[in-house]
Design a protein around this motif. Structure first.
Motif, short mmCIF file in Angstrom:
data_model
loop_
_atom_site.label_atom_id
_atom_site.label_comp_id
_atom_site.label_asym_id
_atom_site.label_seq_id
_atom_site.Cartn_x
_atom_site.Cartn_y
_atom_site.Cartn_z
N TRP A 190 1.36 -8.02 8.09
CA TRP A 190 2.35 -9.09 8.12
C TRP A 190 1.89 -10.15 9.11
O TRP A 190 1.95 -9.94 10.31
CB TRP A 190 3.71 -8.51 8.52
CG TRP A 190 4.84 -9.50 8.54
CD1 TRP A 190 5.55 -9.91 9.62
CD2 TRP A 190 5.41 -10.18 7.42
NE1 TRP A 190 6.52 -10.81 9.25
CE2 TRP A 190 6.46 -11.00 7.91
CE3 TRP A 190 5.13 -10.20 6.04
CZ2 TRP A 190 7.22 -11.82 7.07
CZ3 TRP A 190 5.90 -11.00 5.22
CH2 TRP A 190 6.93 -11.80 5.73
N LEU A 193 -0.29 -8.72 11.64
CA LEU A 193 0.18 -7.53 12.36
C LEU A 193 0.29 -6.35 11.41
O LEU A 193 0.77 -6.51 10.29
CB LEU A 193 1.57 -7.79 12.97
CG LEU A 193 1.67 -8.81 14.09
CD1 LEU A 193 3.14 -9.04 14.41
CD2 LEU A 193 0.92 -8.32 15.33
N ILE A 203 12.10 -6.16 7.56
CA ILE A 203 11.80 -7.59 7.72
C ILE A 203 12.33 -8.39 6.52
O ILE A 203 12.87 -9.49 6.69
CB ILE A 203 10.26 -7.79 7.87
CG1 ILE A 203 9.78 -7.19 9.20
CG2 ILE A 203 9.90 -9.28 7.80
CD1 ILE A 203 8.27 -7.19 9.37
N SER A 241 9.68 -3.33 18.81
CA SER A 241 8.51 -4.22 18.69
C SER A 241 8.31 -5.10 19.92
O SER A 241 7.38 -5.92 19.94
CB SER A 241 8.65 -5.12 17.46
OG SER A 241 8.94 -4.36 16.33
N ALA A 245 5.66 -8.14 20.82
CA ALA A 245 6.14 -9.52 20.98
C ALA A 245 5.57 -10.14 22.27
O ALA A 245 5.12 -11.28 22.28
CB ALA A 245 7.67 -9.55 21.01
N PHE A 328 8.21 -12.98 16.32
CA PHE A 328 7.93 -12.57 14.93
C PHE A 328 8.51 -13.54 13.92
O PHE A 328 8.34 -13.35 12.72
CB PHE A 328 8.50 -11.18 14.67
CG PHE A 328 7.99 -10.15 15.62
CD1 PHE A 328 6.69 -9.69 15.51
CD2 PHE A 328 8.79 -9.66 16.64
CE1 PHE A 328 6.19 -8.75 16.40
CE2 PHE A 328 8.31 -8.72 17.52
CZ PHE A 328 7.01 -8.26 17.42
#
Lengths: 331, 199
Positions: A190, A193, A203, A241, A245, A328
């Motif tokens: 993604w 990532l 997501i 996450s 980040a 993100f």
């Protein structure tokens, strides 16, 4: 029976349900571990299935009603897929009956109109569908979200919004069917990532909710929080996450950890080690806010200074977390 | 016949998408999807159950079971590995055979013995894939009669291959080999059918 040749010899009888129970069980066991026999069995079973097509007969009229009026309860979907289903359903309802002017209204998402935003969701969902190995209903070949978004938006410029919505729904239905059977630990990419398929579905739910709110705002309607099934997995994904980040924002926090406390539906407590050698059991900072603000921050729909939070401990670290949470956010 | 050629080329991939989408809708708990599935496949499911059980009541129960199973277990159907029709056929057949063997074994065996129906005489219109069903029917008809007879005994009458061997006075190995040849013939017909299509 374990002998491969013996199984092959009995395979036709097996798919015709014409083996004795013991033998059928032995064959099933063999099939579980033998790809060759399994593919042979699949081929013969498909043939047997078509034999049935030669006997079609109308069932009695009352049967349809009996079956359809009280279908038995269904098993629940896994939380990431359930979150995606719930948020796409809410978007579905929102898109019902918009006027041409409303479809043309610009949103905060890249300035795209509501119509273009649905085309973007169609593009992204169809891409994830293909990553998960699902059937591809639209011809676009672009391998990235932004390229495919451009291609789909261009193609849909000359179509009605209703057509775009119908195509998006079609892709959504296919994605649900595919995700339910997919290996959700499968690693996908993604925006550079590595993300497991389960996280990808979260997501998708996250983005669907975010863009639904973008459309609500453009229409002058009040924004809405995600449903609880989605909130629960979204808050979890975002909290877990945070180390990534920070890295994306090029913050090197050192061996520190944070406790994130989110209040309200989908909330909870997360102890997260943020750097090498951190001890999550002894957090350097406790950051408390509400789950919905946390998600809006993660979606880059709230600025860090707009989030009402309580900080206990390392204030600079708390600020770094709030600043990094939208890392993100992508179109 | 241009129309038929066109339909052959277009059908499989759109059928796959239709089935995959239907499966997604079922998983989302969309009851209209169950209605669509029923309208598409009930005559196929009921017809097979009625044929194997030779009992109206049992065929209705099997049909209800099969659609309940589809509703509750749609995730078990993998559209990339075979058609929904065939998957439903497998379930229908297994449940029908269970009924024949366990609930009515003794009672019905006498009544059926010796009256082997002609496979494929009662083909009715099926909304989609009429052409494929047509070709399968023709292929079943074209099977050597000793193979067709064994397909009839096992698939349509729920006899095991062992029982069929004893019914027919044949070695079990011969029965299994004939069943295999028969299914391979049908499988080859289906593969020809799909040639050049994505499915």
């Amino acid at each position: 029976m374990s002998d491969h040749d013996l199984v092959l010899e009995s395979l036709a009888a097996f798919v015709l349900d014409a083996c004795e129970p013991d033998e059928a069980r032995a064959i099933e066991e063999h099939l579980a571990g033998c790809t060759d026999c399994r593919s042979q069995a699949g081929r013969l079973r498909e043939a047997a299935g078509w034999l049935a097509g030669t006997t079609a007969a109308e069932p009695p009229a009352g049967l349809r009603g009996r079956i359809l009026t009280s279908p038995p309860p269904r098993d629940e979907l896994s939380p990431p897929v359930a979150a995606y289903v719930a948020e796409t359903r809410r978007l579905d309802a929102l898109l019902e009956g918009l006027t041409a002017a409303q479809w043309g209204t610009a949103t905060v998402a890249e300035g795209w109109s509501a119509h273009e935003l649905v085309a973007h969701l169609l593009a992204t969902d169809s891409l994830v569908l293909s990553w998960l190995g699902g059937p591809a209903p639209i011809p676009e070949r672009e391998p990235t979200v932004l390229d495919r978004t451009g291609a789909v938006q261009t193609r849909h410029r000359t179509r009605t919004p209703e057509t775009t919505v119908a195509e998006w729904r079609h892709v959504r239905d296919l994605l649900v069917g595919t995700a339910v059977r997919a290996d959700l630990t499968m690693e996908l990419n993604w925006f550079g990532l590595p993300v497991p398929a389960a996280g990808m579905m979260v997501i998708r739910a996250f983005e669907t909710w975010t863009h639904a709110d973008d459309i609500r705002m453009a229409l002058g309607r009040p924004i809405e929080p995600p449903g609880e099934p989605a909130l629960t997995v979204m808050t979890d994904l975002l909290c877990q996450s945070m180390p990534i980040a920070l890295r994306l924002r090029e913050v090197e926090p050192g061996p520190v950890s944070a406790r994130i406390i989110l209040t309200g539906p989908g909330g909870g407590r997360w102890d997260v080690g943020l750097g090498e050698g951190a001890d999550p059991a002894h957090p350097d900072v406790v950051l408390t806010t509400d789950s919905i603000s946390w998600c809006r921050l993660g979606a880059d729909r709230l600025r860090p200074d707009e989030v009402v939070s309580v900080v206990d401990g390392d204030v600079a670290l708390a600020q770094a977390l709030l600043d990094a949470a939208p890392a993100f956010a992508v179109p | 016949m241009v129309g038929i050629v066109h339909e052959r080329a277009a059908r499989p991939s759109s059928a796959l998408l239709w089935e995959a989408e239907l499966c997604g809708r079922l998983l989302m708990g969309d009851e209209r999807a169950l209605a669509d599935a029923y309208d598409q496949y009930s005559s196929y499911v009921y017809g097979l159950a009625a044929r194997v059980t030779a009992d109206r009541r049992a065929a209705e129960d099997v049909t209800q079971d099969v659609f309940s199973h589809l509703w509750q277990r749609a995730e078990q159907f993998d559209p990339t590995r075979g058609s929904l029709r065939s998957w439903l056929g497998v379930i229908t057949h297994r449940r029908s055979v269970d009924w024949v063997r366990h609930e009515a074994a003794g009672r019905r065996a006498e009544a059926r013995h010796g009256q082997v129906a002609d496979v494929g005489t009662d083909l009715e219109e099926i909304a989609t894939s009429i052409l494929t069903a047509e070709r399968v029917r023709a292929a079943v008809h074209a099977l050597p009669s000793e193979q067709r007879r064994l397909v009839e005994l096992t698939w349509f009458q729920g006899r095991t291959y062992r029982q069929a061997a004893s019914d027919e006075g044949l070695p079990e190995g011969t029965v299994k080999a004939r069943l295999r040849r028969a299914l391979q013939t049908i499988a080859a017909v289906l593969e020809d059918e799909r040639e050049g299509s994505p499915r």
